[in-house]
Design an enzyme around this catalytic site. Structure first.
Site, PDB file in Angstrom:
ATOM      1  N   HIS A  47       0.869  -1.188  -0.099  1.00  0.00           N
ATOM      2  CA  HIS A  47      -0.061   0.133   0.104  1.00  0.00           C
ATOM      3  C   HIS A  47       0.933   1.194  -0.130  1.00  0.00           C
ATOM      4  O   HIS A  47       0.984   2.049  -0.916  1.00  0.00           O
ATOM      5  CB  HIS A  47      -1.079  -0.119   1.143  1.00  0.00           C
ATOM      6  CG  HIS A  47      -1.609   1.411   1.416  1.00  0.00           C
ATOM      7  ND1 HIS A  47      -2.420   1.817   0.551  1.00  0.00           N
ATOM      8  CD2 HIS A  47      -1.497   2.023   2.513  1.00  0.00           C
ATOM      9  CE1 HIS A  47      -2.879   2.971   1.097  1.00  0.00           C
ATOM     10  NE2 HIS A  47      -2.234   3.273   2.456  1.00  0.00           N
ATOM     11  N   HIS A  71       3.606   6.944   5.094  1.00  0.00           N
ATOM     12  CA  HIS A  71       2.402   7.545   5.984  1.00  0.00           C
ATOM     13  C   HIS A  71       1.919   6.716   6.993  1.00  0.00           C
ATOM     14  O   HIS A  71       1.048   7.377   7.930  1.00  0.00           O
ATOM     15  CB  HIS A  71       1.407   8.071   4.695  1.00  0.00           C
ATOM     16  CG  HIS A  71       0.666   6.956   4.219  1.00  0.00           C
ATOM     17  ND1 HIS A  71       1.247   6.138   3.117  1.00  0.00           N
ATOM     18  CD2 HIS A  71      -0.525   6.692   4.485  1.00  0.00           C
ATOM     19  CE1 HIS A  71       0.134   5.429   2.893  1.00  0.00           C
ATOM     20  NE2 HIS A  71      -0.999   5.528   3.721  1.00  0.00           N
ATOM     21  N   GLU A  75       0.756   5.365  12.553  1.00  0.00           N
ATOM     22  CA  GLU A  75      -0.684   4.984  12.828  1.00  0.00           C
ATOM     23  C   GLU A  75      -0.521   3.817  13.088  1.00  0.00           C
ATOM     24  O   GLU A  75      -1.391   3.315  14.008  1.00  0.00           O
ATOM     25  CB  GLU A  75      -1.599   5.544  11.519  1.00  0.00           C
ATOM     26  CG  GLU A  75      -2.921   5.353  11.769  1.00  0.00           C
ATOM     27  CD  GLU A  75      -3.890   6.367  12.333  1.00  0.00           C
ATOM     28  OE1 GLU A  75      -3.286   7.148  12.736  1.00  0.00           O
ATOM     29  OE2 GLU A  75      -5.157   6.088  12.689  1.00  0.00           O
ATOM     30  N   ASP A  76       0.080   3.038  12.132  1.00  0.00           N
ATOM     31  CA  ASP A  76      -0.460   1.509  12.495  1.00  0.00           C
ATOM     32  C   ASP A  76       0.724   0.466  12.761  1.00  0.00           C
ATOM     33  O   ASP A  76       0.504  -0.667  13.024  1.00  0.00           O
ATOM     34  CB  ASP A  76      -0.784   0.841  10.680  1.00  0.00           C
ATOM     35  CG  ASP A  76      -2.165   1.395  10.340  1.00  0.00           C
ATOM     36  OD1 ASP A  76      -2.918   1.949  11.032  1.00  0.00           O
ATOM     37  OD2 ASP A  76      -2.261   1.650   9.185  1.00  0.00           O
TER      38      ASP A  76
HETATM   39 MN    MN Z   1      -2.673   4.557   3.932  1.00  0.00          MN
END
Ligand code: MN
Length: 712
Positions: A47, A71, A75-76
């Site tokens: 991704h 990016h 967050e992940d």
């Molecule tokens: Mn994304």
């Protein structure tokens, strides 16, 4: 997409890239996303790599591409922003942080009916336009792979959000290519039957007239060549979404829709555009009312082109767009195109991107693309903040707005009853300035009133107006009460029977519609009680008027006519109301104080523990007051001390010297008890505050001849 392929494509338009940093980001992203999988079953890192590839399609700079690769790491995965900063530097960390913040925002907004505000919030939170562009690329790849998402509700939610938030953003930034693709992907999820149906018919049409487009292109090429114009002609069938939009807008069926084919003529100069238009209009019949000149009047997103509809070769209705290569680049890449042109030559004019006005001002003044990037801070909507209610509704407010403004923006009833606020779950002061994306919960209590002190920090007109109106009505009520008791008291003094009926004549005389207004005017000191009574009881007071004609006007305790004397240093007082300090306790700034509304005297201010206060005071007459902090109150107040000293020569002199040394004046001195050895004194001194008086007390105690000092 391989790593080397990606780098080659980026190098093709920017040979100055930092290849090592790019390789590092590539490896880092693969490492930290590790074994994570997408819903499609693909490894997760596919991704970010695809997102980076989209950013390269948009011809963005190296930092944007690296941000694309990183990016989702904060967050992940377990990666922190600090690590990103250590490894990739402050600027990339800032960009990644911006994208992460936008991603978090997405989860917060289930409700998209306030799309316009949400779009503004997204823009306001994208401190750098590249944050927004990376977010768009992220969304584009997620939309391309949306069919892998299993839950239909989730698919629809993401598609709806795309249509309402990201399609308009792409359009406003003039990125036509991404806008069209997002729109069509969203349409296929939200209205799959219609999408399929239009696609099917287009396919059928395409097959039946496979050569139609080619034939028309050939013919358009022929007529332009004959006229000696060099150009590039292309043609396509419009997207299902744009056809559906047209069917809706024009209320026609697919069969009635004739211009489903669009052709584009790209030329070198603006003059060529108009020449090409002339050729078209002389060679083919034009459909009236369909010509648009977006070159002389560009769209808000700087889209420039000539549009016309013709009855083309083979008698098909066709739409023809004519523009220069540069206009075409701008329409496909939008804001990103400016990197390109900045490199190859100066911009023709500064009128691009009306909605990105401030951005362009910077663009015009800076010298190179690096500087452009550095200064490309989105300043749109920076004068606003957008905050959420606990239910996820977005409330737009002016900059520096507080929870009180927020409460009044929801509903004035809520504003009036506000007692506190939780910001992002934490109880915070009502004067706190709200930040973009804050979730605000207002705590209310029944029968609560707005506080006049709010007026000092609210920024919205609505909040200010409500608070003022409330304070005015409260003030009027208290003036009314005071005025009424002044009139009653004066009646008793004059031997008159108090009756409200008698005042109707006075109402007319003083031009008041209601008796409450008359009472308030007396309380406020606009008229004295005697003046009003002279009108209300004309016959009975006549004799007295004669006798007392020369006497001074009735004593008014109300200070309104000399507003300069009303201390502004006390919180909770009604401006204009008569007030004075109690003689029993001599309150000073710094003391805890209360006010007692006394008939005929206005408000008397006592210390809260004043012994002179009667316990039977009606609590309704007591005001909670406090001294304002940090005012430049230069008013002097009277402090009273009890002093006992030895009756020796020079004792009194040493006391007065100590007082004046501390910048105070002795204004009254009373001997209350005198023996051969000791004198008891009451000493009044002028002081600024309770603290000032304490200093004087301490100084007096340090004098050997003084035995006792205490404040009274
Ligand atoms: Mn994304």
């Amino acid at each position: 997409m391989s790593q080397s392929e990606l780098i080659e494509r980026l190098k093709a338009y920017d040979p100055t890239i930092d290849e090592d940093l790019l390789n590092k980001a590539f490896a880092f992203s693969i490492k930290v996303h590790g074994a994570q999988l997408r819903e499609s079953g693909d490894p997760y890192f596919s991704h970010p790599i695809e997102v980076a590839s989209i950013l390269i399609d948009m011809k963005l700079d190296c930092y944007s591409v690296i941000t694309g690769l990183l990016h989702d790491t904060v967050e992940d995965t377990v990666v922190t922003l600090e690590e990103i900063e250590t490894l990739f530097g402050a600027e990339i960390a800032r960009l990644v942080n911006g994208v992460t913040k936008l991603s978090k925002l997405e989860l917060q907004s289930e409700e998209t009916r306030q799309a316009e505000n949400f779009r503004k919030l997204v823009i306001a939170m994208s401190s750098d336009i590249r944050v927004l562009l990376v977010k768009l690329a992220d969304r584009l790849h997620n939309m391309r792979t949306l069919h892998h998402v299993i839950a239909p509700e989730k698919r629809r939610r993401i598609a709806r959000e795309t249509m309402e938030i990201y399609v308009p953003l792409a359009e406003r930034m003039g990125i036509q290519g991404i806008k069209n693709e997002l729109e069509d992907l969203g349409f296929s999820v939200l209205n799959p039957e219609m999408h399929e149906s239009i696609k099917g018919r287009l396919g059928f049409l395409h097959k039946s007239s496979e050569s139609t487009i080619d034939t028309i292109i050939t013919d358009l090429n022929r007529v332009t060549q004959e006229a000696g114009l060099s150009c590039l002609v292309s043609g396509r069938v419009k997207t299902p979404y744009s056809i559906w939009e047209k069917m809706q807008k024009k209320n026609v069926t697919f069969e009635q829709l004739s211009d489903i084919m669009a052709f584009r003529i790209l030329v070198d100069t603006v003059a060529d555009c108009y020449q090409a238009l002339g050729i078209m209009h002389s060679q083919y019949h034009l459909v009236p009312g369909r010509f648009k000149d977006y070159i002389s009047t560009p769209k808000a997103n700087d889209y420039r082109s000539l549009h016309t509809t013709l009855i083309g070769p083979l008698n098909h209705r066709i739409e023809v767009q004519i523009r220069t290569n540069e206009m075409h680049q701008v329409s496909e890449l939008g804001v990103a195109a400016h990197w390109e042109y900045k490199k190859s030559g100066p911009l023709r004019d500064g009128k691009q991107y009306v909605w990105l006005r401030s951005l362009l001002d910077i663009l015009d003044q800076t010298s190179g693309p690096e500087e452009f990037l550095e200064h490309t801070k989105l300043e749109m909507f920076q004068d606003q903040v957008f905050c959420f209610t606990p239910k996820g509704e977005l409330i737009p407010l002016p900059k520096d707005a507080t929870p009180v403004d927020f409460a009044y923006a929801i509903h004035s009833g809520i504003g009036d009853r506000t007692v506190g606020a939780k910001i992002n779950g934490r109880q915070m002061p009502l004067r706190t300035k709200l930040q973009n994306g804050d979730q605000v919960e207002i705590i209310t209590v029944k029968n609560q009133c707005p506080s006049p002190t709010w007026e000092r920090f609210v920024v919205t007109g609505k909040a200010r107006a409500r608070i003022r109106r409330f304070v005015r009505s409260q003030q009027r009520e208290q003036f009314g009460e005071l005025g009424k008791s002044l009139l009653q008291k004066t009646c008793v003094k004059e031997g008159l029977v108090y009756s409200e009926k008698n005042f109707s004549a006075a109402l007319k005389h003083f031009h008041y519609p209601f008796i409450a207004d008359l009472f308030a005017s007396v309380g406020e000191g606009i008229h004295t009680a005697k003046e009003v009574i002279a009108v209300a009881y004309p016959t009975k007071s006549e004799d007295k008027q004669k006798n007392k004609a020369e006497t001074k006007p009735a004593e008014s305790f109300v200070n309104a006519k000399t507003p300069g004397k009303v201390p502004v240093c006390i919180n909770g007082l009604i401006p204009g109301m008569a007030m004075h300090f109690a003689g029993c306790c001599h309150p000073l700034p710094g003391d805890k104080i209360i006010g007692v509304i006394t008939t005929g005297k206005g408000v008397t201010i006592h210390t809260h523990d004043c012994e002179g206060l009667s316990l039977s005071i009606d609590p309704d007459r007591v005001l909670d007051l406090s001294w304002q902090e940090n005012t430049d109150d230069e008013n002097l107040h009277v402090g009273r001390l009890k002093v006992i000293f030895l009756n020796k020569a020079g004792s009194l002199a040493s006391m007065t010297a100590a007082i004046s040394k501390l910048q105070s004046n002795l204004i009254n001195l009373k001997i209350t008890h005198r023996t051969a050895e000791f004198w008891d004194l009451l000493v009044d001194v002028e002081v600024k505050s309770a603290e000032h008086l304490q200093n004087i007390e301490a100084a007096l105690r340090s004098i050997p001849v003084i035995n006792y000092v205490a404040r009274i």
